[in-house]
Design a protein around this motif. Structure first.
Motif, PDB file in Angstrom:
ATOM      1  N   VAL A 187       9.512  -0.158 -59.126  1.00  0.00           N
ATOM      2  CA  VAL A 187      10.127  -1.422 -59.544  1.00  0.00           C
ATOM      3  C   VAL A 187      10.617  -1.312 -60.985  1.00  0.00           C
ATOM      4  CG1 VAL A 187       9.721  -3.885 -59.960  1.00  0.00           C
ATOM      5  CG2 VAL A 187       8.732  -2.785 -57.950  1.00  0.00           C
ATOM      6  N   HIS A 188      11.888  -1.685 -61.199  1.00  0.00           N
ATOM      7  CA  HIS A 188      12.495  -1.554 -62.531  1.00  0.00           C
ATOM      8  C   HIS A 188      12.181  -2.776 -63.382  1.00  0.00           C
ATOM      9  CE1 HIS A 188      16.225  -1.833 -65.235  1.00  0.00           C
ATOM     10  NE2 HIS A 188      15.405  -0.956 -65.757  1.00  0.00           N
ATOM     11  N   VAL A 189      11.597  -2.546 -64.561  1.00  0.00           N
ATOM     12  CA  VAL A 189      11.242  -3.635 -65.479  1.00  0.00           C
ATOM     13  C   VAL A 189      12.418  -3.917 -66.409  1.00  0.00           C
ATOM     14  CG1 VAL A 189       9.667  -4.391 -67.299  1.00  0.00           C
ATOM     15  CG2 VAL A 189       8.797  -3.073 -65.360  1.00  0.00           C
ATOM     16  N   VAL A 190      12.851  -5.181 -66.454  1.00  0.00           N
ATOM     17  CA  VAL A 190      13.943  -5.605 -67.333  1.00  0.00           C
ATOM     18  C   VAL A 190      13.377  -6.004 -68.698  1.00  0.00           C
ATOM     19  CG1 VAL A 190      15.817  -7.289 -67.651  1.00  0.00           C
ATOM     20  CG2 VAL A 190      15.345  -6.360 -65.371  1.00  0.00           C
ATOM     21  N   TRP A 250      12.609  -0.537 -50.647  1.00  0.00           N
ATOM     22  CA  TRP A 250      11.154  -0.662 -50.780  1.00  0.00           C
ATOM     23  C   TRP A 250      10.714   0.152 -51.995  1.00  0.00           C
ATOM     24  CZ3 TRP A 250       7.931  -0.857 -45.656  1.00  0.00           C
ATOM     25  CH2 TRP A 250       8.490  -1.829 -44.807  1.00  0.00           C
ATOM     26  N   LYS A 251       9.985  -0.504 -52.914  1.00  0.00           N
ATOM     27  CA  LYS A 251       9.586   0.147 -54.154  1.00  0.00           C
ATOM     28  C   LYS A 251       8.102  -0.072 -54.415  1.00  0.00           C
ATOM     29  CE  LYS A 251      14.168  -0.038 -56.194  1.00  0.00           C
ATOM     30  NZ  LYS A 251      14.912   0.059 -57.477  1.00  0.00           N
ATOM     31  N   LEU A 252       7.560   0.782 -55.266  1.00  0.00           N
ATOM     32  CA  LEU A 252       6.129   0.702 -55.573  1.00  0.00           C
ATOM     33  C   LEU A 252       5.871  -0.041 -56.876  1.00  0.00           C
ATOM     34  CD1 LEU A 252       4.379   4.098 -54.715  1.00  0.00           C
ATOM     35  CD2 LEU A 252       4.068   1.868 -53.642  1.00  0.00           C
ATOM     36  N   GLY A 253       4.802  -0.805 -56.876  1.00  0.00           N
ATOM     37  CA  GLY A 253       4.237  -1.438 -58.060  1.00  0.00           C
ATOM     38  C   GLY A 253       2.735  -1.270 -57.957  1.00  0.00           C
ATOM     39  N   GLY A 254       1.986  -2.178 -58.571  1.00  0.00           N
ATOM     40  CA  GLY A 254       0.524  -2.168 -58.412  1.00  0.00           C
ATOM     41  C   GLY A 254      -0.159  -0.925 -58.944  1.00  0.00           C
ATOM     42  N   PHE A 255       0.201  -0.500 -60.183  1.00  0.00           N
ATOM     43  CA  PHE A 255      -0.353   0.726 -60.750  1.00  0.00           C
ATOM     44  C   PHE A 255      -1.603   0.484 -61.596  1.00  0.00           C
ATOM     45  CE2 PHE A 255       3.987   1.893 -59.761  1.00  0.00           C
ATOM     46  CZ  PHE A 255       3.861   3.195 -59.270  1.00  0.00           C
ATOM     47  N   GLY A 256      -2.247  -0.652 -61.421  1.00  0.00           N
ATOM     48  CA  GLY A 256      -3.404  -1.004 -62.253  1.00  0.00           C
ATOM     49  C   GLY A 256      -4.590  -0.068 -62.101  1.00  0.00           C
ATOM     50  N   PHE A 257      -4.699   0.620 -60.946  1.00  0.00           N
ATOM     51  CA  PHE A 257      -5.835   1.529 -60.714  1.00  0.00           C
ATOM     52  C   PHE A 257      -5.407   2.996 -60.761  1.00  0.00           C
ATOM     53  CE2 PHE A 257      -6.871  -2.418 -58.362  1.00  0.00           C
ATOM     54  CZ  PHE A 257      -8.040  -2.772 -59.017  1.00  0.00           C
ATOM     55  N   ALA A 258      -4.153   3.252 -61.135  1.00  0.00           N
ATOM     56  CA  ALA A 258      -3.625   4.617 -61.107  1.00  0.00           C
ATOM     57  C   ALA A 258      -4.275   5.490 -62.184  1.00  0.00           C
ATOM     58  CB  ALA A 258      -2.105   4.586 -61.300  1.00  0.00           C
ATOM     59  N   ILE A 259      -4.419   6.772 -61.868  1.00  0.00           N
ATOM     60  CA  ILE A 259      -4.919   7.752 -62.850  1.00  0.00           C
ATOM     61  C   ILE A 259      -4.043   9.000 -62.769  1.00  0.00           C
ATOM     62  CG2 ILE A 259      -7.321   6.966 -62.830  1.00  0.00           C
ATOM     63  CD1 ILE A 259      -7.917   9.336 -60.915  1.00  0.00           C
ATOM     64  N   SER A 260      -4.058   9.816 -63.802  1.00  0.00           N
ATOM     65  CA  SER A 260      -3.281  11.053 -63.777  1.00  0.00           C
ATOM     66  C   SER A 260      -4.042  12.108 -62.990  1.00  0.00           C
ATOM     67  CB  SER A 260      -3.009  11.551 -65.197  1.00  0.00           C
ATOM     68  OG  SER A 260      -4.198  12.037 -65.778  1.00  0.00           O
TER      69      SER A 260
END
Length: 615
Positions: free
Chosen positions: A121-124, A210-220
């Protein structure tokens, strides 16, 4: 002392930035609103997204149109802290839980800004926060996949597009392909593990991507392999827990078993594949594979006793790949791109067509021509949602290609027939405007033939600035087909415009065509057009029409022209009555009774009109 201009400029820039920040902070303190809510005019709520669907999504436009943006409309994400705090207190949860949840939200927003990929998802405008709420602005969205599957939590008034919405299998296939490509990017390029892939984290844009968001739990991936002790682990209870108000860990229904079992939360990219499998199952079958209320014991039992019967509603060619994705053995799970190599995707010709459309701008004109020829036979088999959200946007984007316009335009206009006025103005008209402004020849003829569609779905502002100039070009063309067609559509446009504008911009051209043309069909259509416009003109306008008729019948007394004259006379009778017609129309019509061009039926109609007036 010499003055260093560079140093001075930098000092001014710093001072300006400090002043702007101070002003923003002051405005926030006074209004209690984040910047996004000050700069954008929110319209209706379109959906909800994120962990626990806590974000409210609103369609919005910049206030006064002064903000530079690539999108005419945007999506403003709003999270009301006060509502969240009230819900937390009712549920008996601690303030620490609320703070931890807000940290998850902030982490998600920060990742979105940093990740640049067509599938994210692109943030403006980045996340902004006040005492009462959080807000950020992204590209325009339709809703989350959770909303599309029927979960409309946190939506005050459900939009009509979401009520009873059902996604067809082709739309789901195409969406899964797009998510697979984004996962491949995350794992191999961004080196991230999402860890919370679920319908709440998948966003459908207003163009159907269809795009991805919800990266609050993401890790490298580096963090996962090198420093697992510092990776926060998830703790799922062995009893039913309703923590959807403040979810501090991913939904158990989509979480890989190694994340549930592990104390150290050791996790690899394969954990996302398991979640992706759960997501694919839910989208295809329209119900989740696991429904365990965040109860770890119920989850492990469901996973252990997962039978082949659970896959009875899955298309047969997809079952082997889906079973590998959902295996408790991480080693045998496929990569995202291996999954898309399944015959379920590979052997679907309609899906291949949608994939071509995704990358259409990259193809040459020869490839596009061959594809569009095939698409013209195939596209009527697509359901209305696929046409609107998967086919229409790439076709609209391709309209700027002048070579392809004659092939693409009929498809765009046909699909646009099913759009409501608001949807047409927001999604299709912006791409059509340059075509309306520049069209000539066959493209102009095609647009004029579909003019009623455009007229009925367009605001008066656009009619005046784009459609009326297009009509003016069509009147002035020498092609008789164009002149005939524009005369047939003139009344539809005139009804939507101010009478004064019609008199200035349209009537003189219609009179001109009636008088100057040497082609009978054009003269007939011009006279028919004048007859249909009698009701919107004053008597002065009717006198102009009568004068034009006299000049026409002086050079052309063919039956079609004479019958059109009678039609105009009947329109004037209906509008202005017997006395006006007896004084101004009968002197023109009566001499025509002795012309030899009328057959018996036509003569009888003329006689009936004259007798009706005299009686």
């Amino acid at each position: 002392m010499s003055l260093n201009m560079k140093t001075l400029s930098q000092a001014f820039a710093k001072a300006s930035a400090a002043i702007e920040k101070t002003v923003q902070t002051t405005v926030q303190e006074v209004t209690g609103l984040p910047r996004a809510l000050q700069d954008y005019e929110l319209s209706e709520q379109i959906g909800s997204a994120g962990p626990g669907l806590a974000w409210k999504l609103y369609s919005a436009r910049s206030r006064g149109g002064h903000l530079p943006t690539v999108y005419p409309t945007v999506c403003v994400w709003v999270l009301d802290k006060r509502v969240l705090s009230e819900a937390r207190q009712k549920a008996g949860l601690s303030k620490a839980a609320e703070d931890a949840f807000l940290d998850v939200i902030r982490a998600d927003a920060a990742r979105l800004v940093r990740l640049r990929h067509p599938g994210v998802v692109h943030v403006v405008h980045a996340l902004d926060e006040s005492k009462s709420s959080l807000a950020m602005v992204t590209e325009p969205l339709f809703a989350s996949a959770a909303n599309a599957l029927g979960n409309v939590e946190n939506i005050a008034k459900v939009p009509k597009e979401l009520k009873g919405m059902e996604m067809g299998l082709l739309e789901v296939k195409h969406g899964l392909l797009q998510i697979a490509e984004t996962l491949d990017f995350l794992h191999n390029n961004a080196r991230l593990i999402h860890r919370a892939l679920s319908p709440e984290a998948v966003l459908i844009t207003s163009n159907g991507a269809w795009k991805l968001g919800g990266f609050g739990f993401a890790i490298s991936t580096d963090q996962s392999s090198n420093d697992s002790a510092n990776v926060p682990s998830f703790h799922y209870a062995e009893y039913d827990v309703e923590d959807s108000i403040l979810p501090l860990q991913p939904s158990l229904n989509y979480t890989a078993p190694e994340l549930v079992r592990s104390k150290t939360s050791s996790v690899g990219c394969s954990s996302d594949i398991f979640s992706f499998g759960c997501l694919a199952y839910h989208l295809i079958v329209h119900k989740p594979l696991f429904d365990c209320h965040n109860n770890a014991k119920m989850y492990m039992n469901s996973l252990t006793y997962l039978s082949s019967e659970a896959f009875s509603s899955i298309p047969r060619e997809l079952v082997p790949e889906l079973q590998r994705m959902l295996s408790a053995n991480e080693a045998i799970r496929p990569s995202p791109m291996d999954f898309t190599g399944s015959p379920f995707f590979r052997e679907d010709t309609r899906l291949r067509a949608l994939r071509f459309l995704d990358h259409m701008l990259e193809r040459d004109n020869m490839q596009k021509s061959e594809f569009l020829k095939a698409l013209s036979d195939m596209w009527k088999d697509f359901d209305s949602r696929v046409l609107r959200y998967k086919v229409l946007p790439p076709l609209c984007a391709e309209l700027r290609n002048l070579v392809m316009q004659p092939v693409i335009l009929p498809m765009v206009l046909t699909i646009a027939e099913s759009q409501d006025k608001n949807d047409f103005e927001q999604s299709t008209l912006p791409s059509l405007v340059p075509v309306l402004d520049m069209a000539v020849g066959e493209t102009l003829l095609l647009l004029v033939k579909h003019a009623e569609l455009i007229i009925n779905k367009t605001s008066q502002e656009h009619l005046i600035s784009h459609v009326l100039p297009m009509f003016a070009r069509a009147y002035d063309e020498t092609d008789a087909r164009l002149q005939e067609e524009v005369l047939k559509k003139t009344v539809s446009l005139a009804k939507k415009l101010d009478v004064q504008l019609v008199k200035q911009a349209i009537l003189p051209r219609v009179h001109g065509l009636a008088l100057k043309t040497t082609i009978a069909a054009v003269r007939v259509n011009a006279l028919l057009c004048l007859g249909d416009m009698v009701h919107m003109l004053g008597k002065h306008g009717v006198f102009d029409i009568l004068q034009t008729i006299q000049q026409c019948i002086a050079v052309d007394r063919s039956a079609p022209t004479l019958m059109c004259t009678l039609g105009v006379a009947n329109s004037i009778l209906k509008q202005y009555g017997i006395e006006f017609v007896a004084e101004h129309v009968l002197p023109i019509v009566t001499p025509l009774l002795i012309t030899g061009q009328l057959n018996v039926q036509q003569f009888a109609k003329y006689m009936y009109f004259v007798k009706d007036v005299l009686r």
